[in-house]
Design a protein around this motif. Structure first.
Motif, PDB file in Angstrom:
ATOM      1  N   GLY A  77       0.811  -1.213   0.000  1.00 16.13           N
ATOM      2  CA  GLY A  77       0.000   0.000   0.000  1.00 16.13           C
ATOM      3  C   GLY A  77       0.842   1.259   0.000  1.00 16.13           C
ATOM      4  N   LEU A  78       1.940   1.241   0.730  1.00 13.76           N
ATOM      5  CA  LEU A  78       2.803   2.418   0.817  1.00 13.76           C
ATOM      6  C   LEU A  78       3.491   2.711  -0.510  1.00 13.76           C
ATOM      7  CD1 LEU A  78       4.009   4.578   2.686  1.00 13.76           C
ATOM      8  CD2 LEU A  78       5.870   2.994   3.206  1.00 13.76           C
ATOM      9  N   ILE A  79       4.025   1.669  -1.157  1.00 10.37           N
ATOM     10  CA  ILE A  79       4.737   1.913  -2.418  1.00 10.37           C
ATOM     11  C   ILE A  79       3.761   2.246  -3.550  1.00 10.37           C
ATOM     12  CG2 ILE A  79       6.705   0.496  -1.802  1.00 10.37           C
ATOM     13  CD1 ILE A  79       5.595  -1.789  -3.357  1.00 10.37           C
ATOM     14  N   GLU A  80       2.539   1.727  -3.465  1.00  9.29           N
ATOM     15  CA  GLU A  80       1.550   2.105  -4.473  1.00  9.29           C
ATOM     16  C   GLU A  80       1.109   3.553  -4.281  1.00  9.29           C
ATOM     17  OE1 GLU A  80      -1.756  -0.451  -4.842  1.00  9.29           O
ATOM     18  OE2 GLU A  80      -0.598  -2.167  -5.543  1.00  9.29           O
ATOM     19  N   ARG A  81       1.048   3.990  -3.036  1.00  6.58           N
ATOM     20  CA  ARG A  81       0.652   5.373  -2.753  1.00  6.58           C
ATOM     21  C   ARG A  81       1.648   6.357  -3.376  1.00  6.58           C
ATOM     22  NH1 ARG A  81      -2.446   8.257   0.907  1.00  6.58           N
ATOM     23  NH2 ARG A  81      -1.588  10.254   1.563  1.00  6.58           N
ATOM     24  N   TYR A  82       2.900   5.936  -3.440  1.00  2.58           N
ATOM     25  CA  TYR A  82       3.927   6.812  -3.999  1.00  2.58           C
ATOM     26  C   TYR A  82       4.216   6.506  -5.469  1.00  2.58           C
ATOM     27  CZ  TYR A  82       4.816   8.800   0.576  1.00  2.58           C
ATOM     28  OH  TYR A  82       4.674   9.472   1.772  1.00  2.58           O
TER      29      TYR A  82
END
Length: 242
Positions: free
Chosen positions: A67-72
């Motif tokens: 989720g974190l890497i997709e957010r960025y």
């Protein structure tokens, strides 16, 4: 033979598209009851299996990271990378990933890929971007038809599953190979070496690679027949931009 009813329940449950976890759990309980195992022993078996497989809880770490890497913008960067490579089509990308997945699984690297950590954030966006580039859908407010996108999702997952399933048995120390040898030794009294299973898994893996690799390469033709959008020319792109 009545214990095979559990297998029938799995087939029926999957055919009806019931939650896979529920289907497998119910099938396991039914099989155990038919086999004469008591409720407490069934509960103990479930608890022992859950406690012994620590990988069950890895989703608690994987999901926040994904989720974190997709957010960025990981998916956006993957799509942007593929959009500049003209020779890569959806089928070629998935076939290449399947080969890499199968080879790495054959040498014991089974956890470097997977639906959550690789397919969803990387493989599917790249395959989808390749089809969007082919159709000329780089114009704002245009996207792939839903059926086409779902087809790409399915084949993206299958490239990972087939690669892992037929690659990991080549590695002699993988759990499935050790399970087969111990089961045969315990129940049939036969001496079966893990190396023999791994050697026989090589031609099976090659056949699986050729068969599913061909299906992936033919996916491009299938997508052409499914697409309801005519590839955009320079004039239609300009008009769409306006």
């Amino acid at each position: 033979m009545f214990v095979l009813l559990g297998v029938a329940l799995v087939v029926i449950g999957f055919a009806l598209r019931i939650n896979p976890l529920l289907v497998v759990t119910v099938s396991g309980i039914v099989t155990a009851l038919i086999g004469g195992i008591g409720p407490l022993d069934i509960l103990n078996a479930f608890g022992t299996g859950f406690a012994g497989s620590r990988s069950v809880t890895t989703f608690a770490i994987i999901l926040p990271v994904i989720g974190l890497i997709e957010r960025y913008g990981l998916q956006a960067q993957a799509s942007r990378l593929i959009s500049g490579l003209k020779g890569l089509t959806t089928g070629r990308i998935l076939a290449l990933y399947m080969v890499v997945r199968q080879v790495t699984a054959a040498i014991g690297l089974t956890t470097i890929g997977g639906p959550a950590q690789t397919v969803r954030p990387l493989v599917y966006p790249m395959a989808k971007a390749a089809e969007e580039r082919r159709l000329g859908l780089d114009v704002p407010n245009q996207a792939l038809p839903e059926k086409t996108a779902e087809k790409i999702k399915a084949f993206s997952s299958s490239s990972d599953t087939v690669g892992l399933f037929f690659g990991e048995d080549v590695f002699v120390a993988v759990g499935s190979v050790l399970l087969i040898t111990s089961f045969v030794d315990t129940n049939y009294g036969l001496s079966l070496e893990p190396l023999n299973i791994a050697l026989w898994a090589i031609p099976v893996g090659i056949v699986a690679m050729l068969v599913h690799g061909s299906r992936l390469l033919m996916l491009d033709r299938t997508l052409k027949t499914m697409a309801g959008v005519v590839p955009a020319t320079a004039a239609t792109r300009a008009g769409g931009a306006l």
